[in-house]
Design a protein around this motif. Structure first.
Motif, PDB file in Angstrom:
ATOM      1  N   PHE A 198      -3.134 -51.525   0.727  1.00 12.95           N
ATOM      2  CA  PHE A 198      -1.898 -52.009   0.147  1.00 12.95           C
ATOM      3  C   PHE A 198      -2.083 -52.238  -1.341  1.00 12.95           C
ATOM      4  N   GLU A 199      -1.209 -51.669  -2.100  1.00  9.51           N
ATOM      5  CA  GLU A 199      -1.302 -51.745  -3.549  1.00  9.51           C
ATOM      6  C   GLU A 199      -1.157 -53.185  -4.020  1.00  9.51           C
ATOM      7  N   GLY A 200      -2.053 -53.588  -4.923  1.00  6.80           N
ATOM      8  CA  GLY A 200      -1.972 -54.924  -5.486  1.00  6.80           C
ATOM      9  C   GLY A 200      -2.595 -56.006  -4.633  1.00  6.80           C
ATOM     10  N   LEU A 201      -3.131 -55.640  -3.469  1.00 10.03           N
ATOM     11  CA  LEU A 201      -3.730 -56.630  -2.579  1.00 10.03           C
ATOM     12  C   LEU A 201      -5.249 -56.525  -2.667  1.00 10.03           C
ATOM     13  N   HIS A 202      -5.906 -57.549  -3.228  1.00 10.50           N
ATOM     14  CA  HIS A 202      -7.362 -57.539  -3.378  1.00 10.50           C
ATOM     15  C   HIS A 202      -7.999 -58.064  -2.097  1.00 10.50           C
ATOM     16  N   VAL A 203      -8.780 -57.217  -1.441  1.00  7.86           N
ATOM     17  CA  VAL A 203      -9.370 -57.556  -0.150  1.00  7.86           C
ATOM     18  C   VAL A 203     -10.893 -57.565  -0.278  1.00  7.86           C
ATOM     19  N   ILE A 204     -11.524 -58.636   0.175  1.00  6.16           N
ATOM     20  CA  ILE A 204     -12.974 -58.738   0.156  1.00  6.16           C
ATOM     21  C   ILE A 204     -13.563 -57.838   1.234  1.00  6.16           C
ATOM     22  N   GLY A 205     -14.692 -57.201   0.920  1.00  4.31           N
ATOM     23  CA  GLY A 205     -15.293 -56.238   1.834  1.00  4.31           C
ATOM     24  C   GLY A 205     -16.026 -56.866   3.006  1.00  4.31           C
ATOM     25  N   ARG A 206     -16.414 -56.011   3.923  1.00  6.14           N
ATOM     26  CA  ARG A 206     -17.039 -56.411   5.180  1.00  6.14           C
ATOM     27  C   ARG A 206     -18.332 -57.197   4.975  1.00  6.14           C
ATOM     28  N   ILE A 207     -19.212 -56.703   4.109  1.00  6.00           N
ATOM     29  CA  ILE A 207     -20.538 -57.306   3.976  1.00  6.00           C
ATOM     30  C   ILE A 207     -20.424 -58.765   3.558  1.00  6.00           C
ATOM     31  N   SER A 208     -19.554 -59.056   2.592  1.00  6.22           N
ATOM     32  CA  SER A 208     -19.401 -60.427   2.113  1.00  6.22           C
ATOM     33  C   SER A 208     -18.681 -61.305   3.126  1.00  6.22           C
ATOM     34  N   SER A 209     -17.596 -60.804   3.697  1.00  5.62           N
ATOM     35  CA  SER A 209     -16.845 -61.601   4.678  1.00  5.62           C
ATOM     36  C   SER A 209     -17.680 -61.916   5.905  1.00  5.62           C
ATOM     37  N   PHE A 210     -18.492 -60.936   6.336  1.00  2.00           N
ATOM     38  CA  PHE A 210     -19.263 -61.120   7.557  1.00  2.00           C
ATOM     39  C   PHE A 210     -20.434 -62.086   7.368  1.00  2.00           C
ATOM     40  N   GLN A 211     -20.720 -62.486   6.125  1.00  3.35           N
ATOM     41  CA  GLN A 211     -21.763 -63.488   5.915  1.00  3.35           C
ATOM     42  C   GLN A 211     -21.340 -64.843   6.452  1.00  3.35           C
ATOM     43  N   PHE A 212     -20.060 -64.993   6.788  1.00  2.00           N
ATOM     44  CA  PHE A 212     -19.570 -66.274   7.295  1.00  2.00           C
ATOM     45  C   PHE A 212     -19.430 -66.284   8.812  1.00  2.00           C
ATOM     46  N   ARG A 213     -20.078 -65.337   9.467  1.00  2.00           N
ATOM     47  CA  ARG A 213     -20.202 -65.442  10.919  1.00  2.00           C
ATOM     48  C   ARG A 213     -21.011 -66.714  11.214  1.00  2.00           C
ATOM     49  N   ASP A 214     -20.551 -67.504  12.161  1.00  2.04           N
ATOM     50  CA  ASP A 214     -21.204 -68.766  12.547  1.00  2.04           C
ATOM     51  C   ASP A 214     -21.093 -69.851  11.479  1.00  2.04           C
ATOM     52  N   SER A 215     -20.318 -69.627  10.435  1.00  2.00           N
ATOM     53  CA  SER A 215     -20.278 -70.605   9.350  1.00  2.00           C
ATOM     54  C   SER A 215     -19.602 -71.897   9.794  1.00  2.00           C
ATOM     55  N   ARG A 216     -20.166 -73.022   9.345  1.00  2.00           N
ATOM     56  CA  ARG A 216     -19.572 -74.335   9.591  1.00  2.00           C
ATOM     57  C   ARG A 216     -18.735 -74.797   8.392  1.00  2.00           C
ATOM     58  N   ASP A 217     -18.645 -73.971   7.374  1.00  2.00           N
ATOM     59  CA  ASP A 217     -17.892 -74.343   6.178  1.00  2.00           C
ATOM     60  C   ASP A 217     -16.393 -74.313   6.455  1.00  2.00           C
ATOM     61  N   GLY A 218     -15.671 -75.119   5.726  1.00  2.00           N
ATOM     62  CA  GLY A 218     -14.219 -75.113   5.820  1.00  2.00           C
ATOM     63  C   GLY A 218     -13.613 -73.990   5.002  1.00  2.00           C
ATOM     64  N   SER A 219     -12.298 -73.828   5.149  1.00  2.00           N
ATOM     65  CA  SER A 219     -11.618 -72.721   4.467  1.00  2.00           C
ATOM     66  C   SER A 219     -11.730 -72.834   2.950  1.00  2.00           C
ATOM     67  N   GLY A 220     -11.697 -74.059   2.419  1.00  2.00           N
ATOM     68  CA  GLY A 220     -11.797 -74.223   0.967  1.00  2.00           C
ATOM     69  C   GLY A 220     -13.129 -73.763   0.425  1.00  2.00           C
ATOM     70  N   ALA A 221     -14.219 -74.135   1.141  1.00  2.00           N
ATOM     71  CA  ALA A 221     -15.550 -73.738   0.687  1.00  2.00           C
ATOM     72  C   ALA A 221     -15.728 -72.223   0.778  1.00  2.00           C
ATOM     73  N   ILE A 222     -15.256 -71.639   1.874  1.00  2.00           N
ATOM     74  CA  ILE A 222     -15.373 -70.184   2.035  1.00  2.00           C
ATOM     75  C   ILE A 222     -14.536 -69.469   0.976  1.00  2.00           C
ATOM     76  N   GLY A 223     -13.316 -69.961   0.775  1.00  2.00           N
ATOM     77  CA  GLY A 223     -12.457 -69.348  -0.233  1.00  2.00           C
ATOM     78  C   GLY A 223     -13.061 -69.401  -1.619  1.00  2.00           C
ATOM     79  N   ALA A 224     -13.738 -70.527  -1.924  1.00  2.00           N
ATOM     80  CA  ALA A 224     -14.355 -70.664  -3.249  1.00  2.00           C
ATOM     81  C   ALA A 224     -15.491 -69.664  -3.419  1.00  2.00           C
ATOM     82  N   ARG A 225     -16.306 -69.480  -2.372  1.00  2.00           N
ATOM     83  CA  ARG A 225     -17.437 -68.553  -2.489  1.00  2.00           C
ATOM     84  C   ARG A 225     -16.971 -67.105  -2.576  1.00  2.00           C
ATOM     85  N   LEU A 226     -15.893 -66.781  -1.888  1.00  2.00           N
ATOM     86  CA  LEU A 226     -15.400 -65.408  -1.908  1.00  2.00           C
ATOM     87  C   LEU A 226     -14.368 -65.174  -3.007  1.00  2.00           C
ATOM     88  N   GLY A 227     -13.845 -66.244  -3.578  1.00  2.00           N
ATOM     89  CA  GLY A 227     -12.846 -66.107  -4.628  1.00  2.00           C
ATOM     90  C   GLY A 227     -11.513 -65.619  -4.110  1.00  2.00           C
TER      91      GLY A 227
END
Length: 679
Positions: A221-250
Motif C-alpha cells: 500500500f502506497e504511503g504505508l511504512h511497514v516494518i519487516g519480518r526480521i525486526s517484528s519477529f524479534q518480539f515473539r514471547d515479548s513481555r513488553d507493552g505496546s508502547g515499548a515495542i512501538g518505540a523500539r520499532l518506531g
C-alpha cells in the motif's frame, strides 16, 4: 532447584532473581525480560560457575522444539542489556564452546517476596505460547469485557492474506469512520508474530506464514511504512507493552493476534493497537473453511482496494504478483512456507528441499522457483562441497532461475535470484543489470535489498550497496546482520567512526564481533587498541593476537605470532563452513597487513583452490586492496573473473589511514588557529 525446596530466589550483586514470581529485580525495581530470556538466565544462575554448552541450553530451555542458535543469542542480548553486562563480566561467552555465569550467587530461602504486578492493559502483547482454543476464547472474552482490549499475538504464513487482508479491511473501515490513523507517516505499522494457538509446534510455520503474508500485503500500500519480518519477529514471547515495542520499532500501530488451524477450518483473532496509548482500535475474529483460503484472500483484497484506493493504494499496485501458487494448490503453498521458514533460518539445503516440493506440486510457481534457485546457488557458493557437487548445485540454480524468469518476467525476486547466480559465477556485469532490475520491481523487498547489498558490494559498487543497506535499515530496524554489513561498508570507505557505531549496534542485537573491532583498529593503525582487543578475545583463535601483532613496531613479536600460527596446520586448514571463508583467507589478510604481496597472493590461491567463490568479496577488502595496482594481484582478479581492482569504490588500508591522518591533522590545525586567535 525450585521454590518447592524452600528456595525463593538468587541474589548476585545488585540483582535478585525471584523464582517464585519469575521476576528479575534491581533493588525494588522489576526489570523486563522475555519469558525465554528469564528461563535462560535462571538456568545459567542455577548452573553458575560451570560451562553450559549451546546444545545443553537448547535441550534444557526449548526441549524438542526446532530452534536455531539465534534464539540463544537473542536471549543473551536481552539478559546482558537488563544486567548492564555489556563487557560480559557476568555472563561470559567462551568462544565456540558455550557460556559461564561467572559471579558469586547467594541463594535466598527465607525472604518473602512481593506479589507479582497486576496485569497491565498491554498484557495481550505477552506470549500465548501453547495457548489452545479454550485459552484463546477466554482471552477473547476478557478482551471484550474490557471494552475490546484484545488478544495477543503472533503467528505466521500458512494461510495467506486471508487474514492479512481481513485485518487491513477492518482497519480500513475503522479509518474511514471516526478518527482515521495516519498510517502514511513514517512511524508506520508493525505486525507482531501471531501466536500459534494450535499448541502444535509442527504448525509454527503456518502461523508465522500468516504473519509474514500480512506484512507483505500491507507493504504494497502506497504511503504505508511497514516494518519487516526480521525486526517484528524479534518480539515473539515479548513481555513488553505496546508502547515499548512501538518505540523500539518506531511505529504508531501494532497488529497482533493468534492463528489456529483445526482440520478444515482456520480460526484467526487479530487486533490493531495504537502504541501511543495502548488503545485497541479494532479487533477481528474469523472462522473460514481452509479450502476457501485463496478465494477469501481475493475477496478481502478487492474490498481493501475499494475501501483504501484513494488514500493508500496506487493504481499501479493492484496487479502486483503475490506468493500464491497460480494453480491454487494449498499443498504447494504449505511446502513453500516451510521452505521459506528454513530460508530465514539459513538452512538453504532444507529450503531447497521444500521449494522443490512446491514446484513439483505446481510447476508454474514462479516465486518458489526463484527461492529454489537462490537456495542452490547459495549452497554452491558457500558450503564446503567438492567441485563436482558445486557444479551440480549451480546447474540446478541456473535451471530454476531460468524457469522463474520464464514464468514471471516482472517478478523482482526472480531477477534477484538470477543476479546472485551471475555474481557467484563471476559475471559481474550481468549481476549488476539483474540487481538493478530486481530493485526496480521490488524496491521494498527485504530479501532483495539484502541480497543485492551483498552483490553490489562484491563487485565494488560500495556507494550503491550503502544506499541499499540504509534503505533496509528503515524497513528492518532490528536486523543485526544488516547493521554488521553496513558497518563493514562504511569502514571500507573510510568512515571509521560511523562504522564503529553501527558495529556496536549489531553487537547489541546479536553479540560481540571482536575480530571486526580489531580490524577497525588496524585500519586506524592503532596498535595498542588492537592488542587490547586481542587479549580480551578468544585465546583459542590464533588469528587475534597474530593480526594485532602485525600493527605495532615490534617485528620480532609479529614474526613469532605468525610463525606459531602457521605451525598449527590443523588451524590453517580449518574451514569456517557456510560463510565461504576459511583460515587460509585470514592468513592472506595478515600477509596483506604486513605489506607482503607475494605471500598474500600465495595464500589467496590456496584459499580459492577448488572453490573460487571464497574470493567473491575481495573487492571490498581494504587489507587486500592495498595491492590494487600490483600486476600480480590484477592478474589474479582477472583469472577469477573479477573486475579490475582499480574499479572498486572501496579504499585500501593505506588510503584509509592517510585520510584519517589528514582529518586528525585538520583538527589539530583548527586547535592551533583557535589558540592563535585567543592570543
Amino acid at each position: 532447584m525450585s521454590a518447592s525446596n524452600g528456595l525463593h530466589g538468587f541474589r548476585f550483586g545488585q540483582f535478585t532473581l525471584n523464582v517464585s514470581s519469575g521476576a528479575l529485580l534491581r533493588g525494588e525495581a522489576e526489570l523486563k525480560l522475555r519469558p525465554k530470556s528469564y528461563e535462560v538466565l535462571r538456568y545459567l544462575v542455577e548452573n553458575r560457575g560451570r560451562l553450559i554448552t549451546k546444545h545443553e541450553l537448547l535441550d534444557a530451555i526449548w526441549g524438542n522444539a526446532i530452534v536455531t542458535d539465534a534464539s540463544i543469542t537473542q536471549c543473551l542480548v536481552d539478559i546482558r542489556r537488563a544486567l548492564d553486562d555489556h563487557e560480559q563480566k557476568i555472563v561470559r561467552t567462551v568462544s565456540r564452546r558455550g557460556y559461564i555465569f561467572d559471579v558469586a550467587v547467594d541463594e535466598l530461602r527465607e525472604q518473602t517476596f512481593g506479589s507479582e504486578p497486576a496485569e497491565s492493559g498491554d498484557e495481550r502483547f505477552r506470549a500465548l505460547d501453547g495457548a489452545g482454543p479454550r485459552q484463546e476464547r477466554r482471552a477473547g472474552d476478557k478482551a471484550r469485557d474490557r471494552n475490546q482490549k484484545g488478544v495477543p499475538g503472533r503467528a505466521r504464513w500458512g494461510l495467506i492474506v486471508t487474514f492479512g487482508a481481513a485485518v487491513v479491511l477492518a482497519a480500513a473501515i475503522l479509518w474511514r469512520q471516526s478518527s482515521t490513523p495516519d498510517l502514511s507517516r513514517a512511524s508506520g505499522i508493525a505486525v507482531l508474530p501471531l501466536v500459534n494457538a494450535s499448541g502444535d509446534p509442527e504448525q509454527q510455520f503456518f502461523a508465522d506464514g500468516v504473519s509474514e503474508n500480512l506484512i507483505e500485503a500491507l507493504s504494497k500500500f502506497e504511503g504505508l511504512h511497514v516494518i519487516g519480518r526480521i525486526s517484528s519477529f524479534q518480539f515473539r514471547d515479548s513481555r513488553d507493552g505496546s508502547g515499548a515495542i512501538g518505540a523500539r520499532l518506531g511505529v504508531a500501530y501494532l497488529v497482533s493476534g493468534s492463528v489456529q488451524r483445526a482440520g478444515d477450518t482456520v480460526r484467526i483473532r487479530t487486533e490493531l493497537v495504537s502504541t501511543a496509548d495502548g488503545r485497541t482500535m479494532w479487533t477481528g475474529r474469523y472462522d473460514r473453511p481452509y479450502k476457501d483460503l485463496f478465494a477469501l484472500q481475493d475477496e478481502i483484497t478487492m474490498a481493501i482496494s475499494n475501501a483504501l484506493h484513494v488514500k493508500l493504494l496506487s493504481t499501479q499496485q493492484a496487479s502486483i504478483q503475490d506468493d500464491r501458487p497460480p494453480s491454487g494448490s494449498i499443498d504447494a503453498y504449505n511446502a513453500y512456507l516451510q521452505g521459506l521458514k528454513l530460508w530465514h533460518e539459513l538452512d538453504f539445503p532444507g529450503a531447497a528441499e521444500y521449494m522443490t516440493r512446491a514446484v513439483q506440486l505446481d510447476p508454474g510457481y514462479a516465486v518458489a522457483w526463484a527461492h529454489l534457485s537462490g537456495s542452490w546457488s547459495t549452497v554452491a557458493a558457500f558450503w564446503n562441497e567438492s567441485p563436482a557437487v558445486v557444479r551440480e548445485h549451480m546447474h540446478k540454480a541456473r535451471l530454476a532461475a531460468d524457469k522463474a524468469l520464464q514464468l514471471a518476467p516482472g517478478l523482482g525476486p526472480a531477477h534477484a535470484a538470477n543476479a546472485f547466480l551471475q555474481f557467484y559465477s563471476f559475471d559481474h556485469r550481468g549481476a549488476l543489470v539483474e540487481c538493478h532490475r530486481a530493485l526496480q520491481l521490488a524496491p521494498r523487498d527485504s530479501m532483495v535489498l539484502n541480497g543485492c547489498g551483498y552483490t553490489l558490494a562484491g563487485i565494488g559498487r560500495l556507494g550503491e550497496a550503502i544506499q541499499l543497506r540504509e534503505r533496509l535499515l528503515s524497513i528492518e530496524p532490528l536486523y543485526p546482520v544488516n547493521y554488521f554489513h553496513y558497518a563493514k561498508l562504511l569502514a571500507a570507505t573510510g568512515r571509521l567512526d560511523e562504522a564503529e557505531k553501527y558495529l556496536r549496534t549489531s553487537e547489541e542485537l546479536s553479540g560481540p564481533h571482536p575480530l571486526d573491532h580489531l580490524k577497525l583498529a588496524a585500519l586506524r593503525d592503532d596498535a595498542n587498541a588492537a592488542l587490547e582487543i586481542a587479549r580480551q578475545a578468544s585465546p583459542h583463535d590464533r588469528v587475534y593476537m597474530t593480526l594485532a601483532a602485525q600493527i605495532g613496531p615490534d617485528r620480532e613479536m609479529a614474526d613469532k605470532w605468525l610463525d606459531d600460527m602457521l605451525a598449527d596446520t590443523t588451524w590453517v586448514e580449518q574451514m569456517r563452513g557456510s560463510d565461504g571463508n576459511d583460515n587460509r583467507y585470514k592468513v592472506a589478510q595478515i600477509y596483506a597487513l604486513r605489506g607482503d604481496a607475494g605471500h598474500a597472493l600465495e595464500w589467496l590461491e590456496r584459499a580459492v583452490a577448488g572453490n573460487p567463490s571464497r574470493a567473491l568479496f575481495l573487492l571490498d577488502d581494504p587489507f587486500l586492496l592495498r595491492f590494487r595496482d600490483d600486476p600480480q594481484f590484477i592478474a589474479f582478479c582477472r583469472k577469477l573473473g573479477l573486475p579490475p581492482p582499480s574499479e572498486s569504490e572501496a579504499l585500501s588500508i593505506d588510503q584509509i589511514r592517510t585520510a584519517a591522518l589528514g582529518k586528525t591533522a585538520g583538527k589539530d590545525m583548527k586547535k592551533v588557529r583557535g589558540l592563535a586567535l585567543q592570543h
